[in-house]
Motif scaffolding. Structure first.
Motif, PDB file in Angstrom:
ATOM      1  N   MET A  92       0.745  -0.976   0.154  1.00  0.00           N
ATOM      2  CA  MET A  92      -0.065  -0.206  -0.234  1.00  0.00           C
ATOM      3  C   MET A  92       1.108   0.867  -0.692  1.00  0.00           C
ATOM      4  O   MET A  92       0.240   2.380  -0.281  1.00  0.00           O
ATOM      5  N   GLN A  93       1.924   1.472   0.487  1.00  0.00           N
ATOM      6  CA  GLN A  93       2.583   2.569   0.485  1.00  0.00           C
ATOM      7  C   GLN A  93       3.217   2.458  -0.965  1.00  0.00           C
ATOM      8  O   GLN A  93       3.719   3.353  -0.606  1.00  0.00           O
ATOM      9  N   MET A  94       3.797   1.399  -1.547  1.00  0.00           N
ATOM     10  CA  MET A  94       4.476   1.426  -2.367  1.00  0.00           C
ATOM     11  C   MET A  94       3.843   2.334  -3.537  1.00  0.00           C
ATOM     12  O   MET A  94       3.934   2.576  -4.448  1.00  0.00           O
ATOM     13  N   TYR A  95       1.897   1.454  -3.296  1.00  0.00           N
ATOM     14  CA  TYR A  95       1.358   1.980  -5.006  1.00  0.00           C
ATOM     15  C   TYR A  95      -0.113   2.755  -3.632  1.00  0.00           C
ATOM     16  O   TYR A  95      -0.817   1.960  -4.104  1.00  0.00           O
ATOM     17  N   PRO A  96       0.106   3.673  -3.657  1.00  0.00           N
ATOM     18  CA  PRO A  96      -0.787   4.512  -3.137  1.00  0.00           C
ATOM     19  C   PRO A  96      -2.602   4.672  -3.897  1.00  0.00           C
ATOM     20  O   PRO A  96      -2.740   4.870  -3.395  1.00  0.00           O
ATOM     21  N   MET A  97      -1.539   4.622  -5.336  1.00  0.00           N
ATOM     22  CA  MET A  97      -2.680   4.703  -6.331  1.00  0.00           C
ATOM     23  C   MET A  97      -3.708   3.593  -6.416  1.00  0.00           C
ATOM     24  O   MET A  97      -4.549   3.576  -7.359  1.00  0.00           O
ATOM     25  N   LEU A  98      -3.096   2.422  -5.697  1.00  0.00           N
ATOM     26  CA  LEU A  98      -4.696   1.316  -5.974  1.00  0.00           C
ATOM     27  C   LEU A  98      -5.261   0.396  -5.169  1.00  0.00           C
ATOM     28  O   LEU A  98      -4.132   1.122  -3.609  1.00  0.00           O
ATOM     29  N   ASP A  99      -6.366   0.261  -5.032  1.00  0.00           N
ATOM     30  CA  ASP A  99      -6.775  -0.733  -3.600  1.00  0.00           C
ATOM     31  C   ASP A  99      -6.730  -2.206  -3.364  1.00  0.00           C
ATOM     32  O   ASP A  99      -6.935  -2.873  -4.303  1.00  0.00           O
ATOM     33  N   PHE A 100      -6.478  -1.501  -2.353  1.00  0.00           N
ATOM     34  CA  PHE A 100      -6.065  -3.158  -0.992  1.00  0.00           C
ATOM     35  C   PHE A 100      -6.794  -3.290  -0.674  1.00  0.00           C
ATOM     36  O   PHE A 100      -7.000  -2.698   0.971  1.00  0.00           O
ATOM     37  N   LYS A 101      -7.481  -4.245  -1.024  1.00  0.00           N
ATOM     38  CA  LYS A 101      -9.193  -4.965   0.201  1.00  0.00           C
ATOM     39  C   LYS A 101      -8.662  -6.501  -0.171  1.00  0.00           C
ATOM     40  O   LYS A 101      -7.440  -7.562   0.360  1.00  0.00           O
ATOM     41  N   GLY A 102      -9.596  -7.187  -0.485  1.00  0.00           N
ATOM     42  CA  GLY A 102     -10.016  -8.763   0.107  1.00  0.00           C
ATOM     43  C   GLY A 102      -9.472  -9.050   1.679  1.00  0.00           C
ATOM     44  O   GLY A 102      -9.163  -8.674   2.255  1.00  0.00           O
ATOM     45  N   CYS A 103      -9.390 -10.653   1.754  1.00  0.00           N
ATOM     46  CA  CYS A 103      -9.443 -11.152   2.930  1.00  0.00           C
ATOM     47  C   CYS A 103      -9.289 -12.268   2.879  1.00  0.00           C
ATOM     48  O   CYS A 103      -9.149 -12.954   1.819  1.00  0.00           O
ATOM     49  N   ILE A 104      -8.353 -13.047   3.949  1.00  0.00           N
ATOM     50  CA  ILE A 104      -8.437 -14.699   4.260  1.00  0.00           C
ATOM     51  C   ILE A 104      -9.080 -15.217   5.144  1.00  0.00           C
ATOM     52  O   ILE A 104      -9.584 -14.729   6.418  1.00  0.00           O
ATOM     53  N   LYS A 105      -9.553 -16.493   5.289  1.00  0.00           N
ATOM     54  CA  LYS A 105     -10.632 -16.842   6.275  1.00  0.00           C
ATOM     55  C   LYS A 105      -9.576 -18.271   6.108  1.00  0.00           C
ATOM     56  O   LYS A 105      -9.535 -18.518   5.594  1.00  0.00           O
ATOM     57  N   CYS A 106      -9.486 -18.084   7.308  1.00  0.00           N
ATOM     58  CA  CYS A 106      -8.428 -19.704   8.131  1.00  0.00           C
ATOM     59  C   CYS A 106      -8.599 -19.851   9.053  1.00  0.00           C
ATOM     60  O   CYS A 106      -8.550 -18.843  10.007  1.00  0.00           O
ATOM     61  N   GLN A 107      -7.355 -20.677   9.568  1.00  0.00           N
ATOM     62  CA  GLN A 107      -7.220 -21.438  11.222  1.00  0.00           C
ATOM     63  C   GLN A 107      -6.430 -21.239  11.234  1.00  0.00           C
ATOM     64  O   GLN A 107      -5.338 -20.980   9.973  1.00  0.00           O
ATOM     65  N   THR A 108      -5.237 -21.376  12.121  1.00  0.00           N
ATOM     66  CA  THR A 108      -3.908 -20.743  12.562  1.00  0.00           C
ATOM     67  C   THR A 108      -3.450 -21.864  12.814  1.00  0.00           C
ATOM     68  O   THR A 108      -3.942 -22.772  13.774  1.00  0.00           O
ATOM     69  N   GLU A 109      -2.397 -21.951  12.716  1.00  0.00           N
ATOM     70  CA  GLU A 109      -1.435 -23.599  13.167  1.00  0.00           C
ATOM     71  C   GLU A 109       0.145 -22.714  13.582  1.00  0.00           C
ATOM     72  O   GLU A 109       0.799 -22.426  13.641  1.00  0.00           O
TER      73      GLU A 109
END
Length: 414
Positions: A92-109
């Motif tokens: 996000m810092q490198m490409y402020p002209m783009l939108d970074f959204k999305g998400c991850i659904k997971c369990q952690t180990e």
């Protein structure tokens, strides 16, 4: 309708791991295959699935962010999952002209155990990687090379065999173990078309600007787990202070973690010329047949000694009083008069600053250099390398209608 990528299952055994996944129809334009393949001479049965997934997830992270997609993975390594937000902030810092959204659904180990002192160096055999390996030569270090990148495509068997022989020679000379890993991480997505259009506003290409850094580092995760590696080194391609955008950058790489392993973007404080100087002055009796060539393995040669990248590296070595033959170049193919002439009048130079550093090194090391052509080149105005009458004339001719006629005429005269 929510866009989604989902890992369905993992197939693994001795020498291979395959991650199978599905994706929404609207994402089909970004993928070429629904299998992510990793192959290496290890037993993947001994690696938890939550670690094996790390390379796949890293290679699709920018896709899910830029397309606002949900990635469903099942179990993921805890330390890796915890590092993802910081990685995202780097982009996000490198490409402020783009939108970074999305998400991850997971369990952690949690796979963390007591870390060892072992380190791993991603090793391409070029100037950057050889410098990093030499800088950390006293550590209990493993070298890892990847077949399947943009530089070494999977379908180039002959080129890879030659390259691997070269890597083995360097590893043996360094006294280090070399592990080779093969993956379709570059080709399982549409690296050339639709993904480039997705990030058009950035002015970058997908591979250089978004994928290759975390893509390469993450491939080390299964080996790092089995070897209990403390640190993975990835050699810096650029120098601190240079205003460039690149997928491999300290603001991204240094945030990536998995299992017990942290990542170091190494050599960022050094210019390319300083790296060459380090190799020339620190290698001693160690022969380092680097591969830097833009025309890979023409006529069975490691480096053609005729392309701009070869020229740049040869001159950098000579500027430090070194012998190119100790670093993968054939002296009988080197003609400094031709090299300087081509740089001045024939080749388009993307990075004139590299040649300014070479010129300064020649001046500083003039007592080590007897070649008058080099000494004269040190005095040539750097700003004229890409801006002189003969080079502009050549460029105009190449763009003109008479250029094909001239080529045919010269061919006929020969």
């Amino acid at each position: 309708m929510e866009k989604k990528i989902e890992i369905t299952n993992i197939e693994k055994g001795v020498g291979y791991a395959t991650i199978n996944f599905v994706y929404s129809d609207s994402l089909s334009q970004y993928f070429r295959y629904s299998k992510f393949i990793i192959e290496s001479d290890i037993d993947f049965n001994l690696v938890p699935d939550s670690i094996i997934k790390v390379p796949f997830v890293c290679n699709v992270l920018p896709i899910i962010w830029l397309t606002d997609t949900t990635l469903v993975t099942g179990k993921l390594d805890q330390n890796f999952y915890d590092s993802i937000d910081a990685i995202k902030q780097g982009y996000m810092q490198m490409y402020p002209m783009l939108d970074f959204k999305g998400c991850i659904k997971c369990q952690t180990e949690n796979n963390a155990t007591q870390p060892s002192e072992k380190t791993l160096c991603l090793f391409s055999g070029g100037v950057d990687a050889c410098t990093t390996a030499l800088r950390h030569l006293q550590e209990p270090m493993i070298l890892m090379s990847v077949w399947g990148s943009a530089d070494h495509p999977l379908d180039d068997w002959q080129g890879w065999e030659m390259h691997e022989r070269n890597l083995i020679e360097i590893a043996n000379n360094f006294g280090k173990q070399l592990i080779t890993l093969r993956s379709n991480f570059y080709t399982f997505i549409d690296n050339w078309g639709n993904l480039n259009r997705l990030i058009n506003a950035s002015g970058e290409s997908w591979w250089h600007g978004f994928q290759h850094g975390i893509g390469l580092i993450s491939l080390a995760a299964p080996i790092a787990f089995l070897q209990n590696v403390r640190t993975v080194y990835i050699a810096a391609s650029f120098t601190k202070g240079e205003k460039v955008t690149c997928a491999s950058d300290p603001t991204i790489d240094n945030n990536l973690k998995f299992n017990n392993t942290n990542v170091v973007h190494d050599g960022y404080e050094l210019t390319r010329q300083e790296k060459v100087a380090y190799l020339v002055h620190k290698a001693g009796d160690i022969r380092i047949p680097m591969h830097v060539c833009l025309r890979p393995y023409q006529n069975e040669q490691n480096n053609c000694c005729k392309c701009e990248k070869c020229y740049r590296t040869i001159l950098a070595i000579l500027a430090e009083g070194g012998n190119p033959a100790n670093f993968g170049f054939r002296n009988d193919l080197i003609n400094t008069n031709r090299i300087i002439s081509d740089i001045k009048y024939r080749l388009d130079i993307s990075y004139p600053q590299f040649y300014l550093a070479i010129q300064n090194a020649i001046k500083e090391n003039a007592q080590l250099i007897s070649d008058k052509t080099l000494l004269d080149f040190a005095k040539y105005p750097n700003d004229k390398i890409n801006n002189n009458f003969l080079k502009r004339l050549r460029q105009k001719i190449e763009k003109s209608r008479i250029h094909p006629i001239l080529i045919k005429l010269l061919h006929w005269i020969k």
